[in-house]
Design a protein around this motif. Sequence first.
Motif, PDB file in Angstrom:
ATOM      1  N   VAL A 255       0.679   2.402  -0.546  1.00 17.91           N
ATOM      2  CA  VAL A 255       0.636   2.599  -2.001  1.00 17.91           C
ATOM      3  C   VAL A 255      -0.738   2.212  -2.544  1.00 17.91           C
ATOM      4  CG1 VAL A 255       1.547   1.765  -4.208  1.00 17.91           C
ATOM      5  CG2 VAL A 255       3.115   2.313  -2.336  1.00 17.91           C
ATOM      6  N   CYS A 256      -1.273   1.078  -2.091  1.00 20.03           N
ATOM      7  CA  CYS A 256      -2.587   0.620  -2.578  1.00 20.03           C
ATOM      8  C   CYS A 256      -3.678   1.646  -2.281  1.00 20.03           C
ATOM      9  CB  CYS A 256      -2.936  -0.726  -1.941  1.00 20.03           C
ATOM     10  SG  CYS A 256      -2.028  -2.131  -2.618  1.00 20.03           S
ATOM     11  N   PHE A 257      -3.722   2.134  -1.052  1.00 15.51           N
ATOM     12  CA  PHE A 257      -4.773   3.086  -0.694  1.00 15.51           C
ATOM     13  C   PHE A 257      -4.520   4.459  -1.307  1.00 15.51           C
ATOM     14  CE2 PHE A 257      -6.038  -0.156   2.242  1.00 15.51           C
ATOM     15  CZ  PHE A 257      -7.406   0.060   2.396  1.00 15.51           C
ATOM     16  N   SER A 258      -3.255   4.794  -1.557  1.00 16.35           N
ATOM     17  CA  SER A 258      -2.953   6.072  -2.219  1.00 16.35           C
ATOM     18  C   SER A 258      -3.420   6.066  -3.665  1.00 16.35           C
ATOM     19  CB  SER A 258      -1.448   6.350  -2.171  1.00 16.35           C
ATOM     20  OG  SER A 258      -1.020   6.523  -0.833  1.00 16.35           O
TER      21      SER A 258
ATOM     22  N   GLY B 264      -5.194  -1.105 -13.203  1.00  9.52           N
ATOM     23  CA  GLY B 264      -3.890  -1.384 -13.787  1.00  9.52           C
ATOM     24  C   GLY B 264      -2.753  -1.017 -12.853  1.00  9.52           C
ATOM     25  N   ALA B 265      -2.891   0.115 -12.154  1.00  5.37           N
ATOM     26  CA  ALA B 265      -1.870   0.538 -11.191  1.00  5.37           C
ATOM     27  C   ALA B 265      -1.768  -0.443 -10.025  1.00  5.37           C
ATOM     28  CB  ALA B 265      -2.183   1.940 -10.680  1.00  5.37           C
TER      29      ALA B 265
ATOM     30  N   CYS C 172       1.302  -2.792  -8.875  1.00  6.58           N
ATOM     31  CA  CYS C 172       1.767  -2.804  -7.482  1.00  6.58           C
ATOM     32  C   CYS C 172       1.937  -4.234  -6.981  1.00  6.58           C
ATOM     33  CB  CYS C 172       0.773  -2.030  -6.628  1.00  6.58           C
ATOM     34  SG  CYS C 172       1.237  -1.883  -4.890  1.00  6.58           S
ATOM     35  N   LEU C 173       0.986  -5.104  -7.315  1.00  6.02           N
ATOM     36  CA  LEU C 173       1.082  -6.518  -6.916  1.00  6.02           C
ATOM     37  C   LEU C 173       2.296  -7.187  -7.546  1.00  6.02           C
ATOM     38  CD1 LEU C 173      -2.694  -7.525  -7.219  1.00  6.02           C
ATOM     39  CD2 LEU C 173      -1.391  -7.305  -5.103  1.00  6.02           C
TER      40      LEU C 173
ATOM     41  N   VAL D 273       3.792  -9.927  -4.988  1.00  8.82           N
ATOM     42  CA  VAL D 273       2.649 -10.686  -4.507  1.00  8.82           C
ATOM     43  C   VAL D 273       2.266 -11.691  -5.593  1.00  8.82           C
ATOM     44  CG1 VAL D 273       0.247 -10.564  -3.741  1.00  8.82           C
ATOM     45  CG2 VAL D 273       1.850  -8.734  -3.142  1.00  8.82           C
ATOM     46  N   ILE D 274       2.254 -11.208  -6.840  1.00 10.13           N
ATOM     47  CA  ILE D 274       2.131 -12.079  -8.001  1.00 10.13           C
ATOM     48  C   ILE D 274       3.538 -12.252  -8.561  1.00 10.13           C
ATOM     49  CG2 ILE D 274       1.077 -12.404 -10.269  1.00 10.13           C
ATOM     50  CD1 ILE D 274      -1.138 -10.493  -9.419  1.00 10.13           C
ATOM     51  N   ASN D 275       4.161 -13.362  -8.221  1.00 10.57           N
ATOM     52  CA  ASN D 275       5.537 -13.627  -8.641  1.00 10.57           C
ATOM     53  C   ASN D 275       5.493 -14.595  -9.828  1.00 10.57           C
ATOM     54  OD1 ASN D 275       8.253 -14.370  -8.901  1.00 10.57           O
ATOM     55  ND2 ASN D 275       8.626 -14.127  -6.702  1.00 10.57           N
TER      56      ASN D 275
END
Length: 477
Positions: free
Chosen positions: A431-434, A451-452, A456-457, A462-464
Amino acid sequence: MQQKFLSNLVLLLLLNLVIKPVAIFGIDATVQNQVGSEAYGLYFSLLNFTFLFNILLDLGINNFTTKNVAQYPGLMTKYMGRIAGLRLVLFVLYAVFTLILASVLGYPPEVYPVLSILITQQFLIAMIAYFRSYLSGMLLFRLDALLSVLDRFLLILLCGAVFFFTLPGNAFKLEYFIWIQFISYILSFLVGLMLVVRHIGTSKIRFHRPISFLIIRQSIPYALLIVLMMLYTRVDSVMLERMLDDGAVQSGIYAQGFRLIDAFFMFAMLFSNLLLPIFSRMIGLKENVKELFSLSSKLLIWGSIALASFCFWNAHEVLDLIYTNDIEKSVPPFQLLMLTFVAMCIILIFGTYLTALGEMKTLNTIAFIGLIVNVGVNLYLIPRWGVWGAAVSTLMAQSVVAVSQLYIVAKRLKLNWQFADAGVFMLFVAVCFSIGWLGILYNIHILLQMGALIACLLLFKVINIRLFSSILFASKK
């Protein structure tokens, strides 16, 4: 310990986000833009040359001090004056060795004044790091955080003043930057000395042979690890400058991408600076580190993947924001170096845990393999591909080290990753590279891409925010 880690990580990140980007991109990059790639490339090569063997200034004492102050605070404070005496002796040895090696490698006489300043500067950096090792070992992370950015803060003030008051038509000289940086380190050294004296007290500086030999013998594994890591991380620019006819120019081009990696790595190092004393304390108390390890590794490694994907696809735009020279030539090596950054973050987390465990033989064996890969591939690729070959060798070396450490830690912690966990991780990477690929394909603004990636994080936790706020709130209570 999660509370202490997260609360101090927030402070460290805030200080470093405010200070270090300005120093690196506002000051350092501006200097390179004004003096040109060739002049800055020679300076960058000399700077990395003094880094290569600055382990002679330390011999692993800082890591040894951080780990042992955390576990045995009363014992280590008694050694402070004797360690300081040992460091003065090591400085003389380092200076003589570096100057002799520079002569053997054929550096011209006109570089020796700058080289001498950089050698002394390495001593100041080592002493500041030594003061910080005591502060972090005593878990005084806030003072450690302030001292970690002080030299950059002073550099911004002093160099910014010179930029502002330089008359139009008068070119900014590289020598100004070198002297300002040197003064900033001297002032930071004095502040660090005052902080340590305030919390530990004064101690007579003297060279005590039995204690010195004892410390060196116990620190040698740490020293060997640091020198091996320094070599396979920073030898590229030196080899570029020495092996190619236009080596100074090539080193300057490489420096443009490497500076960004260095800046990102400074933030990643904050994790290591916090985790080494905390892991050491927890291991000494026989506490379970698996939960803290999982939290910190997901934050850093998954976050580095998001950053790497953004910079990989938007390399030209990122470099164009900072530099005015040789941007097109800097893009391919910078893209490879951003992939390398992910491997470097894996090494930081997994290597820190292995250091806290005392697995120095394992770490040194892996680091030696990384050095062989780096130098061997550089010798083959630099004459053929130049700066791009240096970036390829760095990616290969860091990847070998990262995968090796990951395998060892997985066995030590008995990490049983499920197929579902691997699937979620691969989906995150895809998803990150897409996002970056689609951004280039459809000309999506980089702010929307950012922003995208942040979304995703959050989506992959990842950021909880809920977890972080609950831990930080509990620490305040």
